[in-house]
Each structure stands twice: as C-alpha cells, then as structure tokens.
Design a protein around this motif. Sequence first.
Motif, mmCIF file in Angstrom:
data_model
loop_
_atom_site.group_PDB
_atom_site.id
_atom_site.type_symbol
_atom_site.label_atom_id
_atom_site.label_comp_id
_atom_site.label_asym_id
_atom_site.label_seq_id
_atom_site.Cartn_x
_atom_site.Cartn_y
_atom_site.Cartn_z
ATOM 1 N N CYS A 158 18.717 23.633 97.331
ATOM 2 C CA CYS A 158 19.899 24.504 97.313
ATOM 3 C C CYS A 158 20.374 24.758 95.888
ATOM 4 O O CYS A 158 21.447 25.326 95.673
ATOM 5 N N GLY A 159 19.598 24.312 94.906
ATOM 6 C CA GLY A 159 19.937 24.599 93.515
ATOM 7 C C GLY A 159 19.350 25.944 93.108
ATOM 8 O O GLY A 159 18.773 26.666 93.943
ATOM 9 N N PHE A 160 19.460 26.253 91.847
ATOM 10 C CA PHE A 160 19.041 27.588 91.377
ATOM 11 C C PHE A 160 17.558 27.862 91.632
ATOM 12 O O PHE A 160 17.194 28.818 92.319
ATOM 13 N N VAL A 161 16.687 27.009 91.120
ATOM 14 C CA VAL A 161 15.246 27.257 91.307
ATOM 15 C C VAL A 161 14.864 27.005 92.764
ATOM 16 O O VAL A 161 14.123 27.777 93.380
ATOM 17 N N GLY A 162 15.409 25.913 93.335
ATOM 18 C CA GLY A 162 15.051 25.525 94.701
ATOM 19 C C GLY A 162 15.335 26.609 95.726
ATOM 20 O O GLY A 162 14.484 26.930 96.558
ATOM 21 N N ILE B 232 15.695 19.774 101.126
ATOM 22 C CA ILE B 232 16.667 18.677 101.029
ATOM 23 C C ILE B 232 17.556 18.943 99.819
ATOM 24 O O ILE B 232 17.054 19.320 98.753
ATOM 25 N N ASP B 233 18.840 18.698 99.987
ATOM 26 C CA ASP B 233 19.741 18.766 98.821
ATOM 27 C C ASP B 233 20.995 17.974 99.175
ATOM 28 O O ASP B 233 21.458 18.031 100.316
ATOM 29 N N ASP B 234 21.535 17.230 98.208
ATOM 30 C CA ASP B 234 22.775 16.493 98.514
ATOM 31 C C ASP B 234 24.010 17.355 98.255
ATOM 32 O O ASP B 234 25.136 16.897 98.421
ATOM 33 N N SER C 286 25.341 18.155 95.604
ATOM 34 C CA SER C 286 26.179 17.717 94.486
ATOM 35 C C SER C 286 26.416 18.885 93.525
ATOM 36 O O SER C 286 27.470 19.008 92.914
ATOM 37 N N VAL C 287 25.432 19.764 93.433
ATOM 38 C CA VAL C 287 25.548 20.980 92.612
ATOM 39 C C VAL C 287 25.213 22.200 93.461
ATOM 40 O O VAL C 287 25.892 23.218 93.412
ATOM 41 N N GLY C 288 24.175 22.094 94.233
ATOM 42 C CA GLY C 288 23.713 23.226 95.045
ATOM 43 C C GLY C 288 24.747 23.643 96.074
ATOM 44 O O GLY C 288 25.691 22.902 96.369
ATOM 45 N N THR C 289 24.559 24.838 96.611
ATOM 46 C CA THR C 289 25.500 25.344 97.614
ATOM 47 C C THR C 289 24.817 25.400 98.981
ATOM 48 O O THR C 289 23.599 25.577 99.079
ATOM 49 N N GLU D 113 21.236 15.528 102.116
ATOM 50 C CA GLU D 113 21.045 14.086 101.919
ATOM 51 C C GLU D 113 20.583 13.813 100.490
ATOM 52 O O GLU D 113 19.974 14.684 99.859
ATOM 53 N N ASP D 114 20.861 12.638 100.003
ATOM 54 C CA ASP D 114 20.308 12.215 98.721
ATOM 55 C C ASP D 114 18.782 12.101 98.880
ATOM 56 O O ASP D 114 18.312 11.407 99.790
ATOM 57 N N PHE D 115 18.055 12.753 98.017
ATOM 58 C CA PHE D 115 16.586 12.794 98.163
ATOM 59 C C PHE D 115 15.977 11.388 98.102
ATOM 60 O O PHE D 115 14.951 11.120 98.716
ATOM 61 N N ARG D 116 16.628 10.479 97.367
ATOM 62 C CA ARG D 116 16.086 9.113 97.270
ATOM 63 C C ARG D 116 16.078 8.446 98.643
ATOM 64 O O ARG D 116 15.143 7.743 98.990
ATOM 65 N N PRO E 111 8.603 19.983 88.044
ATOM 66 C CA PRO E 111 9.169 20.737 86.928
ATOM 67 C C PRO E 111 9.625 19.822 85.820
ATOM 68 O O PRO E 111 10.563 19.057 85.985
ATOM 69 N N SER E 112 8.918 19.875 84.719
ATOM 70 C CA SER E 112 9.409 19.229 83.510
ATOM 71 C C SER E 112 10.355 20.237 82.855
ATOM 72 O O SER E 112 11.003 21.028 83.550
ATOM 73 N N SER E 113 10.414 20.262 81.559
ATOM 74 C CA SER E 113 11.337 21.191 80.898
ATOM 75 C C SER E 113 10.921 21.371 79.445
ATOM 76 O O SER E 113 10.262 20.496 78.860
ATOM 77 N N THR F 167 18.671 12.316 76.967
ATOM 78 C CA THR F 167 18.094 11.608 78.128
ATOM 79 C C THR F 167 17.425 12.603 79.081
ATOM 80 O O THR F 167 16.499 12.251 79.811
ATOM 81 N N TYR F 168 17.901 13.835 79.076
ATOM 82 C CA TYR F 168 17.284 14.852 79.934
ATOM 83 C C TYR F 168 15.820 15.063 79.524
ATOM 84 O O TYR F 168 14.908 15.021 80.350
ATOM 85 N N GLY F 169 15.599 15.280 78.235
ATOM 86 C CA GLY F 169 14.239 15.482 77.728
ATOM 87 C C GLY F 169 13.366 14.237 77.918
ATOM 88 O O GLY F 169 12.209 14.335 78.288
ATOM 89 N N SER G 70 13.675 11.972 80.264
ATOM 90 C CA SER G 70 13.294 11.770 81.664
ATOM 91 C C SER G 70 12.230 12.787 82.067
ATOM 92 O O SER G 70 11.308 12.459 82.819
ATOM 93 N N LYS G 71 12.303 14.001 81.550
ATOM 94 C CA LYS G 71 11.268 14.989 81.878
ATOM 95 C C LYS G 71 9.910 14.587 81.279
ATOM 96 O O LYS G 71 8.876 14.736 81.913
ATOM 97 N N LEU G 72 9.968 14.092 80.058
ATOM 98 C CA LEU G 72 8.728 13.655 79.421
ATOM 99 C C LEU G 72 8.107 12.487 80.203
ATOM 100 O O LEU G 72 6.899 12.446 80.436
ATOM 101 N N SER H 107 14.272 28.867 79.199
ATOM 102 C CA SER H 107 15.597 29.079 79.795
ATOM 103 C C SER H 107 15.509 30.054 80.962
ATOM 104 O O SER H 107 15.617 31.271 80.770
ATOM 105 N N GLY H 108 15.325 29.499 82.160
ATOM 106 C CA GLY H 108 15.271 30.325 83.363
ATOM 107 C C GLY H 108 16.657 30.896 83.663
ATOM 108 O O GLY H 108 17.665 30.212 83.489
ATOM 109 N N TYR H 109 16.690 32.137 84.098
ATOM 110 C CA TYR H 109 17.983 32.741 84.467
ATOM 111 C C TYR H 109 17.723 33.689 85.636
ATOM 112 O O TYR H 109 16.569 34.037 85.930
#
Length: 348
Positions: free
Chosen positions: A10-14, A32-34, A36-39, A70-73, A145-147, A180-182, A184-186, A210-212
């Motif tokens: 439910c996020g942007f890419v998802g 699946i989406d919790d 927390s950000v997605g709609t 649900e939380d994906f974990r 998806p890394s970044s 920490t974002y970079g 964790s992606k790495l 930068s996806g938009y």
Amino acid sequence: MKTHLVSGGCGFVGKNMVRRLYNSTNDRIIFIDDLSVGTHPKTWLDAPYQKNIKEIEVYGNDERLLFLKEDFRNVLHWLGEDAEWFNNHFELDFEKFHDVYHFAAIVGGRAKIDGDPIMVALDLAIDAEFFYWISRHKPERVLYPSSSAAYPVNLQTEENQVQLKESDIDFNNMGQPDMTYGWSKLTGEFLAKITAKHYGVNITCIRPFSGYGEDQDYSYPVPAIARRAVHREEPFEVWGTGYQGRDFVHIDDVLDCIHVAMEKIHDGTAINIGMGRLTNFREIIKLFCEFAGYSPEIKQLLDKPVGVHSRYCNMDWVNKNLGWEPKISIREGMRRVYDAVYKKEINQ
Ligand SMILES: NC(=O)c1ccc[n+]([C@@H]2O[C@H](COP(=O)([O-])OP(=O)(O)OC[C@H]3O[C@@H](n4cnc5c(N)ncnc54)[C@H](O)[C@@H]3O)[C@@H](O)[C@H]2O)c1
C-alpha cells in the motif's frame, strides 16, 4: 493459478505494482502492509471489495486481490517454510509464491533518514527476517529493492559529481553509504547475493534513484513542490540552496524496468534505475511554476536537511545488458504529477 506476494503493497511503489500485476496478469496477488505509511486499498484500488476471509480483505470481481493489514515480520513467521499454517488459517490453497516483491520498509524522506536514523535501521530487522524466509520457502522469483542511497556518499559531493555505475559498489572495497537507510539497503544487497548463491533462490536487486509519480505522498519533494506551485507559493521556498540534484525517474518506467530485469537477472545482481540525468530542485520548481503560469522568487531554507549534493546514475550497463531505457521524459512525468495534484487540490 499463480500467486504472487507484495509486501509494503500500500506504499508508493507497492500499490503501483499491485495495480500493474492485477491488470497485466490473471494471477492472484496477496499484498501485505501495516499501513504505518501506506493508505488503505479502498482509497486507491479500482477493483471493488468483495468479502473478508478472516482478516484478509478480498477485492476484484474475480477475487484475485487479497489484502492483509499486518506487520510483514509477523506474516513471515506465519508463512513458515511451506505456508501450511497460513493456508489453513486463511482457507487458501497455494503451495509456493511465484513472484515475491518486497517493498515493506521504513523509507521516509530526507527528514526521517537524517532525523530518526535508528527507526530507519529497523529495515535491517525486516530484511533479515525476509531473506531467512525466502531461503526456506524458495519462491520462483524475488525482487529486492535496494536504493541509490547504498552508493558511497563521497562520490556524490559538489566537487565530485559522478554518474554512479553499478561497479561503484564493490563489497571488496567499500565506501560509506548514506546513513542507516543506505547501510540497510547495502546489507540487503549482500543478503540477496548470499541467498541467491547459497540457497539457489532467483533474486533481482534494483537501485532506483528518485522515483516519483502521480500518487506519491506529499512527504516527498516532487508532489510537495507541485502542490505549492498549484497554490502559487510566492516567494517559493527550497530546502538548502536548491542546487542539489537527483535523478528523477517516473514510477511507470521503474515498473517496466523491474519487469525486464526479473526476466534476465537471477543471481542477486543489483542494477540502477534512473534517467541517467541530474536535475536540481530549482529546475523542478521552475518547471512546476511554468505549468502554474508564474515565475516566483526563490527563497533558500539553509537549515533544512538536503542530503548529498548530486546523486545520479549511469545507465550504460542496463542499456547494454537488458536493452532497456526510460521512456517518460522529466517534462512529461512532471506534467502528469502537476495535473494529478491540481485535480486533487482544486477539486477538494
Ligand atoms: N520510491 C523510490 O523512489 C525508491 C527509491 C529507492 C528505493 N526504494 C525502495 O522501494 C521500497 C518501497 O518504497 P516506497 O517509495 O514505496 O516507500 P513507502 O514508504 O511508500 O512504502 C513502504 C510501505 O511499507 C509499509 N511498511 C513499513 N514497514 C512495514 C512492516 N513492518 N510491515 C508491513 N508493512 C510495512 C508502509 O506502510 C508503506 O506502505 C523501499 O524498500 C524503498 O527503500 C524506493
């Protein structure tokens, strides 16, 4: 019938991926989406709600879209190695997932990446659970998806502006990724490589720049700038000097490239997805203000976080090896965003 799994659906890419899979296949999609950000899907899915199977909401006349908040974990634990418990509990009948798209992550904009780095580091926990699960379940294909944030920051300064190539990430000779974002992606890329090699799972990694797109949240700069242009902000505020640049790429191009990459890459190799072009924030503001029909003065907000100075990619490897290149120009993509934001803001 094939069954695909989309985390963070439910996020942007998802949500763009869920819609595309639904419209371009006859397969079943569990997302699946919790939230927390997605709609919630009712706010963006065209397919009608049908019924609930316990906590799963079923959408579409052919009942191919299944949403679980649900939380994906937790879901990863419930799925287990063979999904037996999950199938029994939710009265489903798939044996294995065909494609798995893992978009569940704490992302946020620059404010979150710099402002709450330890919250963002929870991505390490989500990804570790994820790779453990796929090493057991072994879906047919996996997209991680890394970044672009995984690239060394010293290659993205004002003095050292280079077109980032895939080979600029070398696990034997590492630079420092972006917060920490970079990191964790790495790490996720490293886990993908290991999982592909040691457990024989087909994995494709992507580094979107930068996806938009039209339905991106206002916490991201492109739609936020479009909204301010629609309301004719004057003077027009920009974070930092506005000369910092990114490689903006439209979400439809990102999804196209994912499709091609998953056909051809299976060993966890990571590829760039961008236009291969640096565009700074002043240029974006100018474009949106041109659409709005005015030419404001720019006011710099020098106390705002801006991240690296210039982040853009070299698309040679992708062009050569995948035969793919982006189709939506910056002007066309930004026009689409402007028109969508205009409709939302002026009609509401
Ligand atoms: N959008 C881009 O341009 C871009 C660029 C590079 C990388 N990526 C990567 O693509 C992925 C998706 O990014 P996005 O832009 O759609 O972000 P997003 O924040 O819009 O989507 C992430 C989704 O995951 C959900 N989520 C977060 N934690 C969760 C959890 N524990 N359980 C279930 N759901 C959870 C959120 O509610 C949200 O809907 C991320 O991994 C991101 O790092 C995106």
